[in-house]
Scaffold this active site. Sequence first.
Site, PDB file in Angstrom:
ATOM      1  CD  GLU A 129      -2.903  -1.209   2.302  1.00 23.16           C
ATOM      2  OE1 GLU A 129      -4.127  -1.039   2.185  1.00 23.16           O
ATOM      3  OE2 GLU A 129      -2.345  -1.485   3.377  1.00 23.16           O
ATOM      4  CD  GLU A 151      -3.710  -6.126   3.913  1.00 24.44           C
ATOM      5  OE1 GLU A 151      -3.134  -5.030   3.943  1.00 24.44           O
ATOM      6  OE2 GLU A 151      -3.696  -6.867   2.886  1.00 24.44           O
TER       7      GLU A 151
END
Length: 282
Positions: A129, A151
């Site tokens: 990210e 995740e």
Amino acid sequence: MTDFTYTLGDDGVAIITWDVTGKSMNVMSLAGFAELDAHIDRALADPAVKGVVITSAKKDFAGGMDLNVIARMREDAGDEPAKGLFDGVMMMHGVLRKIERAGMDPKTLKGGKPIAAALPGTALGIGLELPLACHRIFAADNPKAKIGLPEIMIGIFPGAGGTTRLARKLGAMVAAPFLLEGKMSDPKSAKNAGLIDEVVPAEDLLARAKDWVLNAKDADIVKPWDAKGYKMPGGAPYHPAGFMTFVGASAMVNGKTQGVFPPPRRCWPPSMKARWCPSTPR
């Protein structure tokens, strides 16, 4: 104890190096985010800095977020755990958006400083990210490295911009396996999928990233979604091309199709050219 260090070379490129003390792999903490934020502010404010490369001193870039951070956000907020979590996540978004905009004029989209990510190895979760907020992502040609957003494997969605940036970069359909299945790729596969921009020999990683930074133009650091006229790849929800992705896909329950939606039809009145409505499910 520091998680990030800052050096400025004679060429005007600031190197922000991630190296969490006492860890075999970098993990992000709130303190680490604060350090990164301070280094970005320093680079953007210094006229001697032409651009930035964010990299790692370890063999991998990062393994993700320290999961204790999420618990700490809730606990530190006392009677308002949801607010604590929201404020903490928005702080992260603020730092990453600062990297993405890089000091450019918000109207002209000029004057920003190019920021590249140089990944020596595995980059997961926040380890991807953060690079997605940078303007170009370089990865070492390391077939053992894994790049992705896993995740969902522990029951949460990527919370630091992965869901929004990857969907805008690739389109919702192409991004779905990475967001909803936690698919991970080696660097060459990640480049072919569009997750990263370049795969280079490991010994050339930093040099190639610095060279790009020194030669980047204003247009090179404007994200597609910040540019005028941007359209999401594959179409937005109420565009015919994107309807089946967002709204009209088959609903599956216990492995059985529960309903298939036909293509959209134009709403009335016909003058409303931009509006599309779903037909009744079959």
